[in-house]
Structure formats: structure tokens, C-alpha cells
Design a protein around this motif. Sequence first.
Motif, PDB file in Angstrom:
ATOM      1  N   UNK A  96       0.830  -1.201   0.000  1.00  0.00           N
ATOM      2  CA  UNK A  96       0.000   0.000   0.000  1.00  0.00           C
ATOM      3  C   UNK A  96       0.869   1.257   0.000  1.00  0.00           C
ATOM      4  N   UNK A  97       1.956   1.223   0.749  1.00  0.00           N
ATOM      5  CA  UNK A  97       2.869   2.372   0.736  1.00  0.00           C
ATOM      6  C   UNK A  97       3.465   2.578  -0.658  1.00  0.00           C
ATOM      7  N   UNK A  98       3.841   1.483  -1.323  1.00  0.00           N
ATOM      8  CA  UNK A  98       4.371   1.606  -2.678  1.00  0.00           C
ATOM      9  C   UNK A  98       3.299   2.168  -3.620  1.00  0.00           C
ATOM     10  N   UNK A  99       2.072   1.644  -3.479  1.00  0.00           N
ATOM     11  CA  UNK A  99       0.985   2.110  -4.340  1.00  0.00           C
ATOM     12  C   UNK A  99       0.699   3.592  -4.121  1.00  0.00           C
ATOM     13  N   UNK A 100       0.788   4.040  -2.872  1.00  0.00           N
ATOM     14  CA  UNK A 100       0.568   5.459  -2.593  1.00  0.00           C
ATOM     15  C   UNK A 100       1.638   6.313  -3.274  1.00  0.00           C
ATOM     16  N   UNK A 101       2.883   5.887  -3.167  1.00  0.00           N
ATOM     17  CA  UNK A 101       3.983   6.615  -3.822  1.00  0.00           C
ATOM     18  C   UNK A 101       3.755   6.659  -5.336  1.00  0.00           C
ATOM     19  N   UNK A 102       3.427   5.536  -5.929  1.00  0.00           N
ATOM     20  CA  UNK A 102       3.232   5.471  -7.377  1.00  0.00           C
ATOM     21  C   UNK A 102       2.036   6.308  -7.817  1.00  0.00           C
ATOM     22  N   UNK A 103       0.965   6.314  -7.000  1.00  0.00           N
ATOM     23  CA  UNK A 103      -0.235   7.058  -7.387  1.00  0.00           C
ATOM     24  C   UNK A 103       0.047   8.553  -7.465  1.00  0.00           C
ATOM     25  N   UNK A 104       0.888   9.053  -6.587  1.00  0.00           N
ATOM     26  CA  UNK A 104       1.250  10.470  -6.638  1.00  0.00           C
ATOM     27  C   UNK A 104       2.068  10.780  -7.892  1.00  0.00           C
ATOM     28  N   UNK A 105       2.858   9.815  -8.338  1.00  0.00           N
ATOM     29  CA  UNK A 105       3.606   9.984  -9.581  1.00  0.00           C
ATOM     30  C   UNK A 105       2.663  10.127 -10.762  1.00  0.00           C
ATOM     31  N   UNK A 106       1.573   9.347 -10.736  1.00  0.00           N
ATOM     32  CA  UNK A 106       0.575   9.382 -11.809  1.00  0.00           C
ATOM     33  C   UNK A 106      -0.213  10.688 -11.776  1.00  0.00           C
ATOM     34  N   UNK A 107      -0.486  11.191 -10.562  1.00  0.00           N
ATOM     35  CA  UNK A 107      -1.291  12.404 -10.429  1.00  0.00           C
ATOM     36  C   UNK A 107      -2.781  12.167 -10.511  1.00  0.00           C
ATOM     37  N   UNK A 108      -3.211  10.920 -10.206  1.00  0.00           N
ATOM     38  CA  UNK A 108      -4.632  10.577 -10.231  1.00  0.00           C
ATOM     39  C   UNK A 108      -5.170  10.713  -8.808  1.00  0.00           C
ATOM     40  N   UNK A 109      -5.928  11.776  -8.558  1.00  0.00           N
ATOM     41  CA  UNK A 109      -6.395  12.050  -7.194  1.00  0.00           C
ATOM     42  C   UNK A 109      -7.318  10.956  -6.677  1.00  0.00           C
ATOM     43  N   UNK A 110      -8.223  10.458  -7.517  1.00  0.00           N
ATOM     44  CA  UNK A 110      -9.124   9.393  -7.083  1.00  0.00           C
ATOM     45  C   UNK A 110      -8.347   8.139  -6.686  1.00  0.00           C
ATOM     46  N   UNK A 111      -7.341   7.794  -7.470  1.00  0.00           N
ATOM     47  CA  UNK A 111      -6.544   6.606  -7.166  1.00  0.00           C
ATOM     48  C   UNK A 111      -5.794   6.787  -5.854  1.00  0.00           C
ATOM     49  N   UNK A 112      -5.199   7.959  -5.642  1.00  0.00           N
ATOM     50  CA  UNK A 112      -4.506   8.224  -4.375  1.00  0.00           C
ATOM     51  C   UNK A 112      -5.484   8.172  -3.202  1.00  0.00           C
ATOM     52  N   UNK A 113      -6.675   8.706  -3.399  1.00  0.00           N
ATOM     53  CA  UNK A 113      -7.687   8.691  -2.347  1.00  0.00           C
ATOM     54  C   UNK A 113      -8.092   7.265  -2.001  1.00  0.00           C
ATOM     55  N   UNK A 114      -8.265   6.455  -3.032  1.00  0.00           N
ATOM     56  CA  UNK A 114      -8.642   5.058  -2.813  1.00  0.00           C
ATOM     57  C   UNK A 114      -7.563   4.326  -2.017  1.00  0.00           C
TER      58      UNK A 114
END
Length: 295
Positions: free
Chosen positions: A77-95
Motif C-alpha cells: 500500500x505504501x508503494x501504491x501510494x507513492x506510485x499514485x502520486x507519480x501518476x497524479x490521479x487524485x481518485x486513485x490516491x484517495x482510494x
Amino acid sequence: MEHLRRTRRLLIDSDNLLGPRQVVGAVRDHIQVIQELRRDAKGIDRRDLMELQTQYGEFLSWIYQDLGNPEAASYWLDRAMQWSHTVGDTDLSTYVMARKAQLAGDTADLVDVVDLAEAAQRMARPRSRLAAVARTYEAYGHALRGDADESERAIDDVRNALDGAASDPTPWGVWLSASYVEIHRAQGLEALGKHDQAADGFAAAIRMMPDGYHRDRGVYMARQAVALAGARAPEQAATVGMHALMVAGDTGSGRITNELTRLDKALVPWQHIPEVEEFRAAFDSTLVHETETEA
């Protein structure tokens, strides 16, 4: 790219039906494949691959959570959070943030569960489905902390938001439904020591569940059985526990096994009742088989 998206959907279906052990290796392998593809990708393809990598990473965290390995689940989950910020997808980061709250609830982390859920709500679009998802996990967090009023208030908020959340275009949290909310209400009641109400709540929510959630139905039956034991209904608890045990055998879900371990201990005072004896013998046999398989 489309092949990787289809594969993820197929792996999710397989996880629902067959359990985490059947897919964990494939999900790890696909993350490695995506990372290799990103080396030569450019522009929008590179971004799309990172988004897929984030989605696979979040999925892998879920698999480890279901296997009963919260440390690995938290890592991914920590890795996914880091990657989601790289993408810039707010919904994905929120999820992903909401999922961190869910994991904190599963591990009874009284320090972080409500804070993480509130953080996800601040990140979410107002009145969105993800805001309702995070509020659901917050409700359980309040129950873990012993605050029945705040927990019930949060559940009522989610119930009132369900109709609007259903039309939200985000692909995240599409499984949010009345049955899912009632499951979390029942979990909260059990955490508050209201075993009778929790057992009734689990039974009603399980009846509402759509088809295709074989493993999750087993998890909720196991939790219902624990509530029934707390309500001093050992025969019924053992019977429901046997049904959950069969699902555990089908799927290898650590979440089910962990709940049935609690049930096994809770039923000790009634160990000479035939239904309880049958369950405890079957559960012991299942644990021995799993240990031998893993060895």
C-alpha cells in the motif's frame, strides 16, 4: 496495455472465487513486467503503465491482507501510494489512502484507523463514492475506540450517501453497497460488545450480498459465528463456523482462518456440545493440513 488491464480484471475474479494463493505469484510477476516495460515507454504510455503498476500494487496489498500478512499488505500500500502520486490521479490516491484505513481497521490499529479514514475523506471529492467508502472505515474505527454514537452517526451518513455514490463515475469502490455498509456496522457492533445485534446484522447483510463474492461471504460468516459465540449461542456459532471453514478450505483466506481461530477459542466453554466438537475437530484438521502444505 489493454492486455494488462484485462489480466488484472481476470486475476481479481480469480481471487474472489479461488482465493489469494492462486493469484499472488501472478500479480507479483505482472508488476515486474510493467516495471520492465516502463524502461522504454515514453509519454502517455509511460504514465499509463505507472497507473497500471499502481493498480497492481494496491491489488497485491489486498492479496497479502487476505492472506493474513498485514506487514506485506502495508508495504505494498505504501508503494501504491507513492506510485499514485507519480501518476497524479487524485481518485486513485484517495482510494489507496482509504485502503490504508481499512487495513488499520483489520489490524485493530486504534491510533491510525480514524485518522487515515479522515485523511481519505479530505482527499476525496465532496459527496463522492470514495468519501463514503472512507467514512465507512471511519465508522468501524470509532467502534474500535468504543465510541458507539460516532460510529452509528458515520454509518447513517454513508447510508444517506449511497444513492448519490452509485452514480459517481470513478472506477474505485464500485463494490460499495448497502450490504457492505451493514457488514461494517455489524463489525462495529461486535467490537462494541453488542454480540446479539452484531450476529443479526451479519446475517442480514450476508443475505443481501450479490453473487460472486464467495471468499468474502466466508469472511463474514466467520465473523457472524464469532458474534454468535459472544451471544452465547454455541450450536449456531459452530454451524455457521463450519460453513465458513469450507470457504476457507476453498480459498485459503487468512482472514477467514484468523476469525475461525477466534471462534475456536470462544467455543472452549462448550467444547462437549456435539456441534462444537465437530467444528473444533474439523478446524484442527484444516490447520494441520495447511501447515503440512506450507511446509
